[in-house]
Scaffold this motif. Structure first.
Motif, PDB file in Angstrom:
ATOM      1  N   VAL A 113       0.874  -1.168   0.000  1.00 11.38           N
ATOM      2  CA  VAL A 113       0.000   0.000   0.000  1.00 11.38           C
ATOM      3  C   VAL A 113       0.913   1.220   0.000  1.00 11.38           C
ATOM      4  CG1 VAL A 113      -1.664   1.352   1.353  1.00 11.38           C
ATOM      5  CG2 VAL A 113      -1.911  -1.140   1.186  1.00 11.38           C
ATOM      6  N   GLU A 114       0.588   2.156  -0.868  1.00  5.95           N
ATOM      7  CA  GLU A 114       1.365   3.393  -0.981  1.00  5.95           C
ATOM      8  C   GLU A 114       0.423   4.571  -0.793  1.00  5.95           C
ATOM      9  OE1 GLU A 114       4.107   5.474  -4.455  1.00  5.95           O
ATOM     10  OE2 GLU A 114       3.556   3.371  -4.602  1.00  5.95           O
ATOM     11  N   VAL A 115       0.871   5.574  -0.079  1.00  4.66           N
ATOM     12  CA  VAL A 115       0.084   6.793   0.093  1.00  4.66           C
ATOM     13  C   VAL A 115       0.958   7.976  -0.283  1.00  4.66           C
ATOM     14  CG1 VAL A 115      -1.159   8.286   1.716  1.00  4.66           C
ATOM     15  CG2 VAL A 115      -1.368   5.793   1.903  1.00  4.66           C
ATOM     16  N   GLU A 116       0.420   8.829  -1.134  1.00  9.16           N
ATOM     17  CA  GLU A 116       1.123  10.025  -1.575  1.00  9.16           C
ATOM     18  C   GLU A 116       0.271  11.235  -1.242  1.00  9.16           C
ATOM     19  OE1 GLU A 116       1.972  11.919  -5.892  1.00  9.16           O
ATOM     20  OE2 GLU A 116       2.981  10.003  -5.527  1.00  9.16           O
ATOM     21  N   ALA A 117       0.895  12.321  -0.828  1.00  7.70           N
ATOM     22  CA  ALA A 117       0.191  13.575  -0.567  1.00  7.70           C
ATOM     23  C   ALA A 117       0.867  14.692  -1.343  1.00  7.70           C
ATOM     24  CB  ALA A 117       0.190  13.900   0.925  1.00  7.70           C
ATOM     25  N   ASP A 118       0.073  15.432  -2.095  1.00  3.38           N
ATOM     26  CA  ASP A 118       0.554  16.640  -2.749  1.00  3.38           C
ATOM     27  C   ASP A 118       0.267  17.808  -1.821  1.00  3.38           C
ATOM     28  OD1 ASP A 118       1.103  15.037  -4.915  1.00  3.38           O
ATOM     29  OD2 ASP A 118      -0.515  15.811  -6.164  1.00  3.38           O
ATOM     30  N   GLU A 119       1.309  18.516  -1.417  1.00  3.51           N
ATOM     31  CA  GLU A 119       1.141  19.710  -0.588  1.00  3.51           C
ATOM     32  C   GLU A 119       0.787  20.900  -1.450  1.00  3.51           C
ATOM     33  OE1 GLU A 119       3.865  20.693   2.515  1.00  3.51           O
ATOM     34  OE2 GLU A 119       4.801  18.727   2.369  1.00  3.51           O
ATOM     35  N   ASN A 120       1.336  20.925  -2.640  1.00  4.55           N
ATOM     36  CA  ASN A 120       1.045  21.950  -3.632  1.00  4.55           C
ATOM     37  C   ASN A 120       1.455  21.364  -4.982  1.00  4.55           C
ATOM     38  OD1 ASN A 120       3.838  22.798  -4.380  1.00  4.55           O
ATOM     39  ND2 ASN A 120       3.944  23.491  -2.255  1.00  4.55           N
ATOM     40  N   PRO A 121       1.219  22.059  -6.086  1.00 10.83           N
ATOM     41  CA  PRO A 121       1.542  21.468  -7.398  1.00 10.83           C
ATOM     42  C   PRO A 121       3.014  21.120  -7.601  1.00 10.83           C
ATOM     43  CG  PRO A 121       0.038  23.302  -7.648  1.00 10.83           C
ATOM     44  CD  PRO A 121       0.491  23.315  -6.211  1.00 10.83           C
ATOM     45  N   ARG A 122       3.906  21.627  -6.735  1.00 12.54           N
ATOM     46  CA  ARG A 122       5.328  21.368  -6.938  1.00 12.54           C
ATOM     47  C   ARG A 122       5.989  20.594  -5.809  1.00 12.54           C
ATOM     48  NH1 ARG A 122       7.763  27.018  -8.842  1.00 12.54           N
ATOM     49  NH2 ARG A 122       9.284  26.231  -7.373  1.00 12.54           N
ATOM     50  N   ALA A 123       5.200  20.117  -4.820  1.00 14.21           N
ATOM     51  CA  ALA A 123       5.797  19.392  -3.693  1.00 14.21           C
ATOM     52  C   ALA A 123       4.883  18.271  -3.240  1.00 14.21           C
ATOM     53  CB  ALA A 123       6.057  20.356  -2.528  1.00 14.21           C
ATOM     54  N   ARG A 124       5.472  17.086  -3.060  1.00  8.07           N
ATOM     55  CA  ARG A 124       4.697  15.918  -2.638  1.00  8.07           C
ATOM     56  C   ARG A 124       5.603  14.963  -1.870  1.00  8.07           C
ATOM     57  NH1 ARG A 124       5.710  16.656  -7.382  1.00  8.07           N
ATOM     58  NH2 ARG A 124       3.745  17.685  -7.735  1.00  8.07           N
ATOM     59  N   ALA A 125       4.960  14.092  -1.107  1.00  8.71           N
ATOM     60  CA  ALA A 125       5.699  13.062  -0.362  1.00  8.71           C
ATOM     61  C   ALA A 125       4.919  11.764  -0.489  1.00  8.71           C
ATOM     62  CB  ALA A 125       5.839  13.459   1.110  1.00  8.71           C
ATOM     63  N   ALA A 126       5.616  10.650  -0.371  1.00  5.64           N
ATOM     64  CA  ALA A 126       4.966   9.346  -0.480  1.00  5.64           C
ATOM     65  C   ALA A 126       5.620   8.353   0.461  1.00  5.64           C
ATOM     66  CB  ALA A 126       5.043   8.824  -1.920  1.00  5.64           C
ATOM     67  N   VAL A 127       4.828   7.362   0.872  1.00  5.64           N
ATOM     68  CA  VAL A 127       5.333   6.241   1.657  1.00  5.64           C
ATOM     69  C   VAL A 127       4.750   4.964   1.052  1.00  5.64           C
ATOM     70  CG1 VAL A 127       3.480   6.350   3.404  1.00  5.64           C
ATOM     71  CG2 VAL A 127       5.658   5.279   3.984  1.00  5.64           C
ATOM     72  N   ARG A 128       5.556   3.932   1.004  1.00  3.08           N
ATOM     73  CA  ARG A 128       5.106   2.621   0.512  1.00  3.08           C
ATOM     74  C   ARG A 128       5.364   1.617   1.625  1.00  3.08           C
ATOM     75  NH1 ARG A 128       5.234  -0.433  -4.918  1.00  3.08           N
ATOM     76  NH2 ARG A 128       5.613  -2.568  -4.253  1.00  3.08           N
ATOM     77  N   MET A 129       4.331   0.839   1.938  1.00  3.03           N
ATOM     78  CA  MET A 129       4.452  -0.193   2.966  1.00  3.03           C
ATOM     79  C   MET A 129       4.224  -1.552   2.313  1.00  3.03           C
ATOM     80  SD  MET A 129       2.778   1.433   6.339  1.00  3.03           S
ATOM     81  CE  MET A 129       3.458   2.903   7.050  1.00  3.03           C
ATOM     82  N   GLU A 130       5.251  -2.382   2.395  1.00  2.22           N
ATOM     83  CA  GLU A 130       5.184  -3.730   1.829  1.00  2.22           C
ATOM     84  C   GLU A 130       4.348  -4.603   2.767  1.00  2.22           C
ATOM     85  OE1 GLU A 130       6.467  -4.380  -1.163  1.00  2.22           O
ATOM     86  OE2 GLU A 130       7.314  -2.360  -1.290  1.00  2.22           O
TER      87      GLU A 130
END
Length: 134
Positions: A113-130
């Motif tokens: 499962v992976e979750v990504e968040a866009d803070e704004n159109p030019r910045a984002r973070a993601a985490v992937r959990m196996e």
């Protein structure tokens, strides 16, 4: 030899939150401020389940909504799960991913499962959990 395909299903939603990041490292973000985070949840599977899908899209969307509902329009500085934590985007998406995993039905067959968040159109973070051994 025929390769085994890996599939992914992504669903999107968003949350509007308030929070502060109480550390000099964060500069002006130390002050209470609002944020709208565009959230994408990605479910990974090796091969498809018996209905020819990764996961039912409606159920995936409903799961994400249920996980996000307690965060919507909340000040995370006052949310019991974020007290005494810096509610950075990375911490928030880890929280969301852990709750999505807890919502998965028995025998789901997903590999990650992976979750990504866009803070704004030019910045984002993601985490992937196996999800090994599930």
């Amino acid at each position: 030899m025929t390769p085994t395909p890996t599939y992914r299903l992504a669903v999107d939603d968003h949350i509007m939150i308030a929070h502060s990041l109480d550390d000099e490292f964060f500069g002006p973000a130390q002050q209470l401020h609002g944020a709208t985070l565009h959230i994408r949840a990605v479910f990974h599977r090796v091969g498809l389940e018996r209905h020819g899908v990764v996961l039912d899209i409606g159920e995936a969307s409903a799961m994400l909504s249920r996980v996000l509902d307690p965060l919507r329009h909340r000040n995370l500085d006052e949310h019991p799960d974020f007290v005494e934590k810096l509610s950075t985007t990375e911490v928030i998406i880890t929280y969301i991913a852990q709750r999505l995993i807890a919502e998965l039905p028995e025998g789901h067959g997903l590999s990650a499962v992976e979750v990504e968040a866009d803070e704004n159109p030019r910045a984002r973070a993601a985490v992937r959990m196996e999800l090994t051994g599930r």
